[in-house]
Motif scaffolding. Structure first.
Motif, short mmCIF file in Angstrom:
data_model
loop_
_atom_site.label_atom_id
_atom_site.label_comp_id
_atom_site.label_asym_id
_atom_site.label_seq_id
_atom_site.Cartn_x
_atom_site.Cartn_y
_atom_site.Cartn_z
N PHE A 12 0.83 -1.19 0.00
CA PHE A 12 0.00 0.00 0.00
C PHE A 12 0.87 1.25 0.00
CE2 PHE A 12 -2.19 -3.55 1.83
CZ PHE A 12 -3.42 -3.52 1.20
N ALA A 13 0.44 2.27 -0.73
CA ALA A 13 1.23 3.49 -0.90
C ALA A 13 1.49 4.21 0.41
CB ALA A 13 0.54 4.43 -1.89
N ASP A 14 0.65 4.03 1.42
CA ASP A 14 0.84 4.74 2.68
C ASP A 14 1.69 3.97 3.70
OD1 ASP A 14 -1.06 2.80 3.26
OD2 ASP A 14 -2.46 4.17 4.25
N GLU A 15 2.30 2.87 3.30
CA GLU A 15 3.19 2.11 4.19
C GLU A 15 4.51 2.87 4.37
OE1 GLU A 15 4.12 -1.82 2.75
OE2 GLU A 15 2.07 -2.13 2.12
N PRO A 16 5.15 2.74 5.53
CA PRO A 16 6.46 3.37 5.71
C PRO A 16 7.50 2.85 4.70
CG PRO A 16 5.54 2.80 7.84
CD PRO A 16 4.63 2.21 6.79
N TYR A 17 7.43 1.60 4.31
CA TYR A 17 8.40 1.04 3.37
C TYR A 17 7.86 0.92 1.94
CZ TYR A 17 11.14 -0.20 7.51
OH TYR A 17 11.85 -0.17 8.68
N ALA A 18 6.84 1.68 1.62
CA ALA A 18 6.29 1.66 0.25
C ALA A 18 7.40 1.98 -0.74
CB ALA A 18 5.15 2.66 0.12
N GLY A 19 7.41 1.28 -1.83
CA GLY A 19 8.40 1.51 -2.88
C GLY A 19 9.68 0.72 -2.69
N ARG A 20 9.82 0.06 -1.57
CA ARG A 20 11.00 -0.77 -1.33
C ARG A 20 10.62 -2.22 -1.62
NH1 ARG A 20 13.12 2.00 4.25
NH2 ARG A 20 13.37 4.07 3.35
N GLY A 21 11.29 -2.79 -2.57
CA GLY A 21 10.96 -4.14 -3.01
C GLY A 21 11.68 -5.21 -2.23
N ILE A 22 11.53 -6.42 -2.69
CA ILE A 22 12.11 -7.59 -2.04
C ILE A 22 13.61 -7.45 -1.87
CG2 ILE A 22 12.56 -10.06 -2.34
CD1 ILE A 22 9.78 -10.27 -3.62
N ARG A 23 14.28 -6.90 -2.84
CA ARG A 23 15.75 -6.82 -2.81
C ARG A 23 16.29 -5.66 -2.00
NH1 ARG A 23 17.86 -6.27 -8.41
NH2 ARG A 23 19.70 -6.01 -7.16
N HIS A 24 15.44 -4.79 -1.51
CA HIS A 24 15.88 -3.56 -0.83
C HIS A 24 16.94 -3.84 0.24
CE1 HIS A 24 15.82 0.37 1.03
NE2 HIS A 24 15.63 -0.23 2.19
N TRP A 25 16.66 -4.73 1.17
CA TRP A 25 17.61 -5.00 2.26
C TRP A 25 18.75 -5.88 1.80
CZ3 TRP A 25 12.42 -4.40 2.82
CH2 TRP A 25 12.03 -3.36 3.65
N LEU A 26 18.52 -6.73 0.82
CA LEU A 26 19.57 -7.63 0.35
C LEU A 26 20.70 -6.87 -0.35
CD1 LEU A 26 17.40 -10.51 -1.14
CD2 LEU A 26 18.56 -10.46 1.08
N LYS A 27 20.36 -5.80 -1.03
CA LYS A 27 21.38 -5.09 -1.79
C LYS A 27 22.05 -3.95 -1.00
CE LYS A 27 18.06 -2.13 -4.20
NZ LYS A 27 17.45 -1.82 -5.47
N SER A 28 21.72 -3.82 0.28
CA SER A 28 22.35 -2.77 1.07
C SER A 28 23.81 -3.14 1.37
CB SER A 28 21.58 -2.54 2.38
OG SER A 28 21.86 -3.57 3.30
N ARG A 29 24.62 -2.15 1.59
CA ARG A 29 26.04 -2.39 1.89
C ARG A 29 26.21 -3.22 3.16
NH1 ARG A 29 29.50 0.25 -1.34
NH2 ARG A 29 28.73 2.05 -2.47
N ASP A 30 25.26 -3.12 4.08
CA ASP A 30 25.33 -3.90 5.32
C ASP A 30 25.25 -5.41 5.05
OD1 ASP A 30 25.47 -1.56 6.76
OD2 ASP A 30 23.32 -1.53 7.21
N ASN A 31 24.77 -5.80 3.89
CA ASN A 31 24.62 -7.22 3.56
C ASN A 31 25.82 -7.75 2.75
OD1 ASN A 31 23.11 -9.66 3.67
ND2 ASN A 31 22.55 -9.34 1.52
N ARG A 32 26.84 -6.95 2.58
CA ARG A 32 28.01 -7.38 1.82
C ARG A 32 28.72 -8.53 2.53
NH1 ARG A 32 31.81 -3.03 -0.83
NH2 ARG A 32 29.75 -2.62 -1.62
N ARG A 33 29.09 -9.54 1.78
CA ARG A 33 29.81 -10.69 2.35
C ARG A 33 31.22 -10.27 2.75
NH1 ARG A 33 30.01 -15.18 -1.71
NH2 ARG A 33 30.66 -16.38 0.08
N PRO A 34 31.75 -10.94 3.79
CA PRO A 34 33.11 -10.60 4.19
C PRO A 34 34.10 -10.95 3.10
CG PRO A 34 32.23 -12.41 5.53
CD PRO A 34 31.15 -11.98 4.59
N VAL A 35 35.15 -10.16 3.02
CA VAL A 35 36.21 -10.42 2.05
C VAL A 35 37.06 -11.56 2.59
CG1 VAL A 35 38.21 -9.46 0.86
CG2 VAL A 35 36.19 -8.03 1.30
N PRO A 36 37.25 -12.63 1.81
CA PRO A 36 38.07 -13.75 2.32
C PRO A 36 39.51 -13.29 2.56
CG PRO A 36 37.22 -14.21 0.11
CD PRO A 36 36.77 -12.84 0.48
#
Length: 134
Positions: free
Chosen positions: A107-131
């Protein structure tokens, strides 16, 4: 988890769960939701552990239920959009090892409206550790 102790095989194992739509191979299940109002899951009737285990017939049946679920949710809730997605395996976020397709009205009035399934997955916080270098 086998079919005998699976809440998608034995619907009595999850309080409030309701079959809203079904065909011979799949069901659309909903339960009361405080935050994700109108959301549900499409599950094969047969116990299939992941989406990769579905038969071609179950894929077609899932699509049939998905179209019917959208029509029902559009009438009942008038959402502005949808998130549709599978989680597969524990690392992929699948907590019940029975394949299930999430159908989530948005719904357009949700706080996270416009953020899709990948929103949190593609954040820098989700970067895998460098081996470490060998």
């Amino acid at each position: 988890m086998s079919g005998g102790n699976c809440p998608f095989c034995d619907l009595s194992l999850m309080d409030g769960q309701e079959v809203v739509l079904e065909n011979s191979l799949c069901r659309f299940l909903m339960m009361p939701q405080e935050v994700l109002k109108g959301s549900g899951v499409i599950v094969p009737v047969a116990h299939r552990e992941t989406v990769f285990d579905l038969t071609p017939e179950e894929w077609r049946s899932t699509h049939e239920i998905l179209v019917a679920a959208k029509e029902l949710l559009d009438r009942k809730f008038s959402p502005d959009g949808y998130n549709i997605g599978w989680n597969s395996g524990e690392t992929g976020g699948q907590h019940i090892p029975h394949a299930h397709l999430h159908v989530i009205p948005r719904f357009a009035d949700e706080p996270y409206a416009g953020r899709g399934i990948r929103h949190w997955l593609k954040s820098r916080d989700n970067r895998r550790p460098v081996p470490e270098a060998e």
